[in-house]
Design a protein around this motif. Structure first.
Motif, PDB file in Angstrom:
ATOM      1  N   THR A 163     -16.781   3.277   9.070  1.00 14.12           N
ATOM      2  CA  THR A 163     -16.650   3.145   7.615  1.00 14.12           C
ATOM      3  C   THR A 163     -17.618   4.066   6.883  1.00 14.12           C
ATOM      4  O   THR A 163     -17.245   4.715   5.892  1.00 14.12           O
TER       5      THR A 163
ATOM      6  N   ARG B  10      -5.708   4.198   5.612  1.00 12.83           N
ATOM      7  CA  ARG B  10      -6.330   3.334   4.605  1.00 12.83           C
ATOM      8  C   ARG B  10      -6.155   1.853   4.979  1.00 12.83           C
ATOM      9  O   ARG B  10      -7.098   1.061   4.843  1.00 12.83           O
TER      10      ARG B  10
ATOM     11  N   PRO C  73     -14.167   0.635   1.750  1.00 16.26           N
ATOM     12  CA  PRO C  73     -13.315  -0.534   1.498  1.00 16.26           C
ATOM     13  C   PRO C  73     -14.041  -1.713   0.851  1.00 16.26           C
ATOM     14  O   PRO C  73     -13.399  -2.566   0.242  1.00 16.26           O
TER      15      PRO C  73
ATOM     16  N   PHE D  65      -0.021   8.000  -1.417  1.00 14.43           N
ATOM     17  CA  PHE D  65      -0.145   7.897   0.031  1.00 14.43           C
ATOM     18  C   PHE D  65       1.104   8.398   0.746  1.00 14.43           C
ATOM     19  O   PHE D  65       2.226   8.110   0.330  1.00 14.43           O
TER      20      PHE D  65
ATOM     21  N   HIS E 192     -16.481   7.756   7.636  1.00 19.29           N
ATOM     22  CA  HIS E 192     -15.194   7.988   6.972  1.00 19.29           C
ATOM     23  C   HIS E 192     -15.400   8.069   5.462  1.00 19.29           C
ATOM     24  O   HIS E 192     -14.773   8.880   4.771  1.00 19.29           O
TER      25      HIS E 192
ATOM     26  N   SER F 220      -1.446   8.553   5.753  1.00 12.88           N
ATOM     27  CA  SER F 220      -2.646   8.242   4.973  1.00 12.88           C
ATOM     28  C   SER F 220      -2.689   6.762   4.599  1.00 12.88           C
ATOM     29  O   SER F 220      -3.764   6.159   4.533  1.00 12.88           O
ATOM     30  N   ALA F 221      -1.514   6.156   4.387  1.00 12.37           N
ATOM     31  CA  ALA F 221      -1.466   4.717   4.106  1.00 12.37           C
ATOM     32  C   ALA F 221      -1.912   3.921   5.328  1.00 12.37           C
ATOM     33  O   ALA F 221      -2.626   2.914   5.204  1.00 12.37           O
TER      34      ALA F 221
ATOM     35  N   PHE G 241     -14.181   7.141   0.234  1.00 18.29           N
ATOM     36  CA  PHE G 241     -13.553   5.819   0.137  1.00 18.29           C
ATOM     37  C   PHE G 241     -14.329   4.830   0.991  1.00 18.29           C
ATOM     38  O   PHE G 241     -14.557   5.059   2.184  1.00 18.29           O
TER      39      PHE G 241
ATOM     40  N   SER H 151      -8.488   0.772   7.621  1.00 22.93           N
ATOM     41  CA  SER H 151      -9.886   0.981   7.274  1.00 22.93           C
ATOM     42  C   SER H 151     -10.544  -0.297   6.769  1.00 22.93           C
ATOM     43  O   SER H 151     -11.758  -0.314   6.539  1.00 22.93           O
TER      44      SER H 151
ATOM     45  N   LEU I 250       0.821  -1.203   0.000  1.00 25.59           N
ATOM     46  CA  LEU I 250       0.000   0.000   0.000  1.00 25.59           C
ATOM     47  C   LEU I 250       0.860   1.260   0.000  1.00 25.59           C
ATOM     48  O   LEU I 250       0.577   2.230  -0.706  1.00 25.59           O
TER      49      LEU I 250
ATOM     50  N   THR J 193     -14.397  11.053   2.893  1.00 23.33           N
ATOM     51  CA  THR J 193     -13.305  10.803   1.946  1.00 23.33           C
ATOM     52  C   THR J 193     -13.767  10.190   0.627  1.00 23.33           C
ATOM     53  O   THR J 193     -12.984  10.091  -0.312  1.00 23.33           O
TER      54      THR J 193
END
Length: 215
Positions: free
Chosen positions: A160, A47, A171, A39, A163, A43-44, A169, A50, A33, A167
Motif C-alpha cells: 500500500t 484498485r 485506500p 477505470f 503503490h 485498473s479497476a 492512491f 488494493s 467500481l 499512484t
C-alpha cells in the motif's frame, strides 16, 4: 453422535450464509467500481484488490467455499486447520473493528454501496466470528504462530505504501503518506499491526481456555 451431526449442519448453514453474502457482495462491489469511466477493467481490478477489506473478504469467501465444497483436497485441509481459521478470524475482525471505529463516521454511503459495505464490514465479520467460536473445534495454539499470521498484513502495508508512492492512491486515510507524511503513515501501520497482535493473543487465549475446559 446426533448432537455432533446437528452441530456440523448448523456450522455448514452458517458457512453457507457467509458464502452467499460474499458471492453477492464481491461482484457487486467490483461492478460498482467498474462503472467509473476512469477505470479500465485492469485498473479497476488493481484498485479493487488494493483494499484490505476486499482481499480479506475474498479470503473468507475462498475459505467458506472450500470448507463447503472442497472435498478431500489439500486446499480444504489447509483451510480446515484451526490455526488457519483463527488467523482468518483475526483478519476479518480487524476489517470490522477498524471500519466501525475509524472509518464509518467519515463515509456517507447509499444504495448498493451501503449494502455491500455493511456485508463486508459488519455482517461477515460477526458471522465468521460466530462460526469460529461455536463450530471450530478448539485446539491449543502456540502464540509463536502470530509471527506468521502477520506476514499477510505486513505485505499489504508495504504494498500500500509503495503503490501509493507510485499512484498517490491510498485506500485508507490513516496510511495516506501524501497527507500525513511517510513517517506518520509507517507509525500508523505499526499500530495497525499491533492491533493484529493483540487480537491474535485474545483469540488464541480463548481457544487455550476452551481446550483446558474440555480436558
Amino acid at each position: 453422535m446426533e448432537r455432533e451431526n446437528t452441530t456440523k449442519i448448523k456450522g455448514e448453514i452458517l458457512l453457507g450464509i457467509i458464502f452467499a453474502l460474499e458471492l453477492y457482495a464481491l461482484p457487486v462491489q467490483f461492478y460498482l467500481l467498474l462503472k467509473n469511466p476512469e477505470f479500465t477493467f485492469f485498473s479497476a481490478a488493481v484498485r479493487f484488490f488494493s483494499f484490505f477489506t476486499i482481499t480479506t473478504n475474498t479470503i473468507v469467501f475462498l475459505c467458506s467455499a472450500l470448507l463447503l465444497f472442497g472435498g478431500r483436497t489439500a486446499a480444504n485441509a489447509f483451510f480446515r486447520k484451526c490455526t488457519t481459521i483463527t488467523a482468518i478470524t483475526v483478519y476479518i475482525l480487524i476489517v470490522g473493528i477498524v471500519f466501525n471505529l475509524l472509518l464509518r463516521p467519515t463515509l456517507h454511503l447509499e444504495g448498493h454501496h451501503l449494502i455491500v459495505s455493511e456485508i463486508f464490514h459488519t455482517v461477515v465479520p460477526v458471522l465468521f466470528f460466530f462460526f469460529w467460536l461455536f463450530f471450530v473445534s478448539p485446539e491449543k495454539i502456540s502464540f509463536k504462530v502470530i509471527s506468521s499470521w502477520l506476514i499477510y498484513p505486513i505485505i499489504y502495508i508495504i504494498y500500500t505504501l509503495f503503490h501509493g508512492l507510485a499512484t498517490e492512491f491510498y485506500p485508507y486515510p490513516f496510511i495516506d503518506a501524501t497527507k500525513l507524511g511517510f513517517e506518520i503513515a509507517i507509525i500508523n501501520g505499526f499500530f495497525v499491526l499491533l492491533s493484529f497482535v493483540i487480537l491474535s493473543i485474545i483469540l488464541i487465549s480463548i481457544f487455550r481456555i476452551k481446550t483446558k475446559s474440555l480436558t
